[in-house]
Motif scaffolding. Sequence first.
Motif, mmCIF file in Angstrom:
data_model
loop_
_atom_site.group_PDB
_atom_site.id
_atom_site.type_symbol
_atom_site.label_atom_id
_atom_site.label_comp_id
_atom_site.label_asym_id
_atom_site.label_seq_id
_atom_site.Cartn_x
_atom_site.Cartn_y
_atom_site.Cartn_z
ATOM 1 N N ALA A 107 -6.262 25.920 -28.129
ATOM 2 C CA ALA A 107 -6.245 24.648 -27.180
ATOM 3 C C ALA A 107 -4.686 23.741 -27.288
ATOM 4 O O ALA A 107 -4.152 23.359 -28.126
ATOM 5 N N GLU A 108 -4.031 22.964 -25.891
ATOM 6 C CA GLU A 108 -2.882 21.956 -26.335
ATOM 7 C C GLU A 108 -3.764 20.527 -25.265
ATOM 8 O O GLU A 108 -3.778 21.387 -24.270
ATOM 9 N N ASN A 109 -2.753 20.056 -25.729
ATOM 10 C CA ASN A 109 -2.814 18.538 -24.785
ATOM 11 C C ASN A 109 -4.246 18.507 -24.502
ATOM 12 O O ASN A 109 -4.708 17.631 -22.906
ATOM 13 N N GLY A 110 -5.365 18.416 -25.363
ATOM 14 C CA GLY A 110 -7.022 18.014 -24.709
ATOM 15 C C GLY A 110 -7.668 19.282 -23.973
ATOM 16 O O GLY A 110 -8.666 19.577 -23.286
ATOM 17 N N GLN A 111 -6.455 20.211 -23.379
ATOM 18 C CA GLN A 111 -7.290 21.462 -22.080
ATOM 19 C C GLN A 111 -7.581 22.545 -23.473
ATOM 20 O O GLN A 111 -6.997 22.785 -24.485
ATOM 21 N N PRO A 112 -9.373 22.983 -23.564
ATOM 22 C CA PRO A 112 -9.200 24.080 -24.573
ATOM 23 C C PRO A 112 -8.955 24.786 -24.131
ATOM 24 O O PRO A 112 -8.213 25.801 -23.267
ATOM 25 N N GLY A 113 -8.672 26.208 -25.411
ATOM 26 C CA GLY A 113 -8.021 26.876 -25.227
ATOM 27 C C GLY A 113 -9.135 28.553 -25.169
ATOM 28 O O GLY A 113 -10.197 28.573 -25.169
ATOM 29 N N ALA A 114 -8.545 29.560 -25.548
ATOM 30 C CA ALA A 114 -9.656 30.909 -25.438
ATOM 31 C C ALA A 114 -10.854 31.199 -26.346
ATOM 32 O O ALA A 114 -11.888 30.640 -25.792
ATOM 33 N N LEU A 115 -10.830 30.491 -27.710
ATOM 34 C CA LEU A 115 -11.671 29.889 -28.669
ATOM 35 C C LEU A 115 -12.708 29.326 -28.337
ATOM 36 O O LEU A 115 -13.688 29.485 -28.495
ATOM 37 N N GLU A 116 -11.981 28.352 -27.668
ATOM 38 C CA GLU A 116 -13.247 27.185 -27.486
ATOM 39 C C GLU A 116 -14.044 27.118 -26.246
ATOM 40 O O GLU A 116 -15.243 26.674 -26.207
ATOM 41 N N ILE A 117 -13.531 27.823 -25.118
ATOM 42 C CA ILE A 117 -14.491 28.501 -23.876
ATOM 43 C C ILE A 117 -14.814 29.670 -23.925
ATOM 44 O O ILE A 117 -15.968 30.164 -23.350
ATOM 45 N N GLY A 118 -15.039 30.156 -25.495
ATOM 46 C CA GLY A 118 -15.784 31.562 -25.607
ATOM 47 C C GLY A 118 -15.286 32.591 -26.057
ATOM 48 O O GLY A 118 -16.465 33.516 -25.613
ATOM 49 N N ALA A 119 -14.338 32.799 -26.036
ATOM 50 C CA ALA A 119 -13.782 34.256 -25.002
ATOM 51 C C ALA A 119 -14.510 34.751 -26.236
ATOM 52 O O ALA A 119 -14.861 36.427 -25.675
ATOM 53 N N PRO A 120 -14.066 35.406 -26.960
ATOM 54 C CA PRO A 120 -15.050 36.088 -28.203
ATOM 55 C C PRO A 120 -16.290 36.054 -28.092
ATOM 56 O O PRO A 120 -16.908 37.621 -27.906
ATOM 57 N N THR A 198 -6.428 41.651 -21.926
ATOM 58 C CA THR A 198 -6.618 41.457 -20.433
ATOM 59 C C THR A 198 -7.796 40.913 -20.735
ATOM 60 O O THR A 198 -8.501 39.779 -19.883
ATOM 61 N N LEU A 199 -8.270 41.295 -21.141
ATOM 62 C CA LEU A 199 -10.480 40.650 -21.355
ATOM 63 C C LEU A 199 -10.343 38.962 -21.677
ATOM 64 O O LEU A 199 -11.035 38.542 -21.326
ATOM 65 N N ILE A 200 -9.814 39.118 -23.188
ATOM 66 C CA ILE A 200 -9.600 37.275 -23.325
ATOM 67 C C ILE A 200 -8.623 36.515 -22.202
ATOM 68 O O ILE A 200 -10.042 35.571 -22.078
ATOM 69 N N LEU A 201 -8.200 37.022 -21.797
ATOM 70 C CA LEU A 201 -7.104 36.002 -20.242
ATOM 71 C C LEU A 201 -8.340 35.832 -19.361
ATOM 72 O O LEU A 201 -8.675 35.721 -19.372
ATOM 73 N N ALA A 202 -9.111 37.037 -19.105
ATOM 74 C CA ALA A 202 -10.097 37.046 -17.297
ATOM 75 C C ALA A 202 -11.196 36.166 -18.340
ATOM 76 O O ALA A 202 -11.686 35.387 -17.423
ATOM 77 N N ALA A 203 -11.950 36.043 -19.442
ATOM 78 C CA ALA A 203 -12.642 35.316 -20.330
ATOM 79 C C ALA A 203 -11.723 33.886 -19.882
ATOM 80 O O ALA A 203 -12.902 32.979 -18.590
ATOM 81 N N TYR A 204 -10.908 33.765 -20.263
ATOM 82 C CA TYR A 204 -9.920 32.440 -20.304
ATOM 83 C C TYR A 204 -10.039 31.456 -18.425
ATOM 84 O O TYR A 204 -10.601 31.454 -18.649
ATOM 85 N N PHE A 205 -9.383 32.877 -17.958
ATOM 86 C CA PHE A 205 -9.178 32.006 -16.306
ATOM 87 C C PHE A 205 -10.914 31.917 -15.523
ATOM 88 O O PHE A 205 -10.632 31.440 -14.341
ATOM 89 N N CYS A 206 -11.500 32.872 -15.908
ATOM 90 C CA CYS A 206 -12.844 32.921 -15.611
ATOM 91 C C CYS A 206 -13.774 31.713 -15.587
ATOM 92 O O CYS A 206 -14.740 31.363 -14.698
ATOM 93 N N SER A 207 -13.450 30.908 -16.491
ATOM 94 C CA SER A 207 -14.407 30.020 -17.172
ATOM 95 C C SER A 207 -13.502 28.889 -16.685
ATOM 96 O O SER A 207 -12.405 28.536 -15.155
#
Length: 250
Positions: A107-120, A198-207
């Motif tokens: 998470a950077e500059n107010g933007q949620p990261g992969a954890l915050e969007i629920g990637a796990p 790949t799966l973590i990044l896919a989850a993030y960029f699909c959010s």
Amino acid sequence: MSHSHFASRLPQMTRRESLKLFGLMVAGAAVPGLAACTSTPETGTAALQNATPQVGHWPTTDIQPIVLKGYGKDPNLIIPPTSPWPKTLSEAQLQIIARISTMLVPAENGQPGALEIGAPHVVDEWISAPYSGQQRDRDTILRLLIWLDDEAMLLHSEPFSALDNTRQMAILDTIAFGTEDAPVEFHPPAQAFNRLRTLILAAYFCSVPGSKEIGYMGNVAIAGDYPGPTKEAMDHLDDVLASLGLAEYA
């Protein structure tokens, strides 16, 4: 960072939300360029055994696949189906994926990261689904999680999630840059880590936050007449058709 401290930061996610991202990843339509997620290369145990010598401590545990009924090809759209499969990752396994998610997309500059969007949670959804591609990923990723804990115990006498950031990064650095840069004993976990990444990044960029970050607009209504594709898009299409020998049919 202690296990209990990091566990308190794992965000909650409804089943509806995780299944929505799961569906977007399967469809591969939410974000251009995520075809690597929808395809499921044979990175399971058999492939890793055939591709690399069995050295190091890559787990040989017998991981049983999940055998349950999925949604099917023609679900009942009138009566919403109940979820046909349980999520299967333990809290300790979720913590490892959560830590890796934070490292990959913080998470950077107010933007949620992969954890915050629920990637796990989405990875849990993915490897718990009773479909062949997801079950190959289940075998691969569960072995990776076992390997990470084993490696941490061998080096530091503590499980991976209990290590501080520096020690976690040192372990991941041995497998994060592909098999060409890793010693032969690290080839199986390096291949497995690439799939998890790949799966973590896919989850993030699909959010929603992830798709906005790369400028994907989604289904946005256009006022007035449809303007048609841009000249750049048409030029690209013409080049592709020409390369395929189909220009005369366009």
